[in-house]
Design an enzyme around this catalytic site. Structure first.
Site, short mmCIF file in Angstrom:
data_model
loop_
_atom_site.label_atom_id
_atom_site.label_comp_id
_atom_site.label_asym_id
_atom_site.label_seq_id
_atom_site.Cartn_x
_atom_site.Cartn_y
_atom_site.Cartn_z
CE LYS A 89 -8.83 -14.68 36.68
NZ LYS A 89 -8.26 -14.01 35.50
C1 LIG Z 1 -8.11 -14.40 34.17
C2 LIG Z 1 -7.78 -13.33 33.21
C3 LIG Z 1 -8.19 -13.41 31.87
C4 LIG Z 1 -8.91 -14.61 31.32
O1 LIG Z 1 -10.21 -14.71 31.83
P1 LIG Z 1 -11.00 -16.12 31.72
O2 LIG Z 1 -12.25 -15.89 32.48
O3 LIG Z 1 -10.10 -17.13 32.37
O4 LIG Z 1 -11.20 -16.40 30.29
C5 LIG Z 1 -7.90 -12.35 31.04
N1 LIG Z 1 -7.23 -11.27 31.49
C6 LIG Z 1 -6.81 -11.17 32.77
C7 LIG Z 1 -6.04 -9.96 33.18
C8 LIG Z 1 -7.08 -12.19 33.67
O5 LIG Z 1 -6.67 -12.06 34.93
#
Ligand SMILES: *Cc1c(COP(=O)(O)O)cnc(C)c1O
Length: 497
Positions: free
Chosen positions: A112
């Protein structure tokens, strides 16, 4: 001419990139989508020589066309700096027959950070461009990682406040500790007695509440979103797929125009959608492999053409993927419905009223770029252990879901030749307990922070700064509320009636 963004639910609503970033969500609950996907205008040979920041500029300038070169470069250089613990920003690690694209070197050690370290700059630049006088209130629902990354990005950013809702019993202990210790006068962290989908629906409801918007405006506030429904999240995520391809080419791992596969551990469908956009910009990607955990609503959708969220919500060891309503899938549905807001709105209304919808055969044919599968909890744990034992490389639970699905993909399709990038979305230090117990059950007796030190020894990786910081940090947020109290919590924090 500026590239415009259209709402997936109303053909009349078209805005510029900066306006789309400011608004977050379009009217009627729609999402903003670029009216076309621009093609890369630099060659792979040129990209191969570029830094992450230079690549980011080449990609983002094509989407954010109402930003000046100076504005965009400022945003990029402020975001991708020493907050990341490695100069490449997103390194590729070859292990166990795949290339792990490590997206967790930012300040909160999950992918993120790749977008949320730049979003505050994009948003404040957008506010200036559009002469916004109101204070921007970032309202966010998190399954664990977005929350902390958004808090870190927006803490003490002038002209903004940030409110984060997370499922009280649905995140890892380290994730929770990271959030509730957040500093910053403008931050509020709230646990809800509910799951992520309920948090997300509550937030979406506040966004589309016209009466609330009016009250906010009277008090000089307006909402925006740091969730992956904001196009300002999605665009920066395209960058690392372009970058990864260019690096593989630069390192001689692939030849010119050679196609690669990409495996993405998926929840809200934002990260994999960014990979799909990269493919549509011209990056030679063969299959987009969508990996789910036991909440396998997307796997079922790709296999049957029916999206059905009417099922039990399962709490897994990959909590950031514990999602039954993958918001960003709407952007794909809109596209395969022939960019029809009307048809898309019908599907989304069915999802709201019946919890499901079925796409047409014609739409399903357009999903051939995708392959979906899932990993069970046992498979996820097993693959962490196997990869560690085979190579010494330790991956987190989310990345392990992807690694497990990649094996299933190879067995299913016999495609063992195509070089494959696995999006590694979190540091194993963020999910230490699940990771260590997967490696050996003897670790079950140890405390979370002892496990951190043990993992550091075992993986031969220094404990990340993000974890050191929270070891002894005081809890600063202890608000917990019911799902139907979310709005009153927001009103109270903003001091509006
Ligand atoms: C948010 C997240 C995901 C999923 O990603 P999306 O874009 O919501 O599909 C997978 N792994 C981690 C560690 C995340 O923080």
């Amino acid at each position: 001419m500026d590239l415009l963004y259209a709402s997936t639910r109303n053909a009349q609503e078209k805005v510029t990139a900066s306006q789309a970033i400011l608004k977050g969500l379009a009217g009627e609950g729609g999402l903003f989508v670029p009216t076309q996907i621009p093609a890369l205008d630099v060659s792979i040979d040129e990209l191969a020589k570029m830094s992450y920041q230079e690549t980011a500029y080449e990609v983002m300038k094509l989407f954010l066309t109402d930003f000046t070169e100076e504005e965009l470069k400022n945003c990029i250089n402020s975001a991708y700096d020493s907050k990341f613990d490695i100069e490449e920003i997103a390194p590729l690690v070859k292990a166990d027959g795949a290339y792990y694209l490590e997206l967790f070197h930012g300040s909160t050690i999950a992918f993120k950070d790749m977008a949320l370290s730049i979003l505050p700059y994009l948003l404040t630049t957008s506010a200036k461009k559009n002469q916004v006088k109101n204070e921007i209130v970032i309202l966010t629902a998190t399954s664990g990682d977005t929350g902390k990354a958004a808090l870190a990005g927006f803490a003490d950013v002038e002209g903004t406040k940030i409110i984060v809702f997370y499922p009280k019993n649905g995140v890892s202990p380290i994730q929770e500790k990271q959030m509730v210790t957040q500093k910053g006068e403008n931050t509020l962290v709230v646990g809800i007695n509910g799951n992520f989908d309920q948090a997300q629906s509550g937030v979406k409801k506040m966004f589309s509440d016209a009466a609330l918007a009016e009250v906010m405006n009277q008090a000089d506030f307006q909402f925006s979103s740091a969730n992956s429904i904001n196009i300002g999240r999605l665009v920066p995520q395209i960058v690392y797929y372009v970058y990864a391809y260019a690096k593989m080419y630069a390192n001689g791992e692939i030849g010119k125009d050679e196609k690669i596969n990409v495996v993405v551990p998926t929840g809200n469908f934002g990260n994999i959608l960014a990979a799909f956009y990269a493919k549509n910009m011209g990056v030679p990607i063969a299959k987009l492999i969508c990996a789910s955990n036991e909440n396998k609503v997307l796997y079922d959708f790709f296999s049957t053409g029916t999206y059905d969220k009417n099922r039990e919500f399962i709490l897994t060891s990959s909590p950031s993927m514990d999602i039954l309503i993958s918001s960003n899938l709407e952007r794909l549905i809109y596209r395969i419905a022939g960019n029809s807001a009307e048809k898309n709105a019908e599907f989304m209304n069915a999802l709201t009223t019946d919890g499901k919808y079925e796409i047409t055969a014609e739409m399903k044919e357009q999903l051939s770029d995708f392959y979906g599968n899932f990993s069970s909890e046992a498979e996820t744990a097993e693959i962490i252990k196997k990869i560690y034992e085979n190579t010494g490389y330790v991956i987190d639970t989310h990345t392990a879901v992807a690694a497990g699905v990649y094996r299933k993909y190879q067995a299913d399709t016999k495609d063992t030749e195509t070089k494959t990038v696995i999006a590694s979305t979190a540091s194993p230090f963020k999910f230490t307990r699940s990771v260590m117990e997967a490696i050996d059950s003897k670790y079950a007796a140890m405390t979370d922070f002892d496990l951190v030190d043990e993992l550091s020894k075992l993986a031969n990786v220094a404990v990340p700064q993000a974890i050191e910081e929270i070891r002894s940090a005081p809890v600063l947020h202890d608000t917990v509320c019911e799902v139907d109290e979310m709005e009153s919590v927001v009103r109270k924090f903003l001091n509006i009636q």
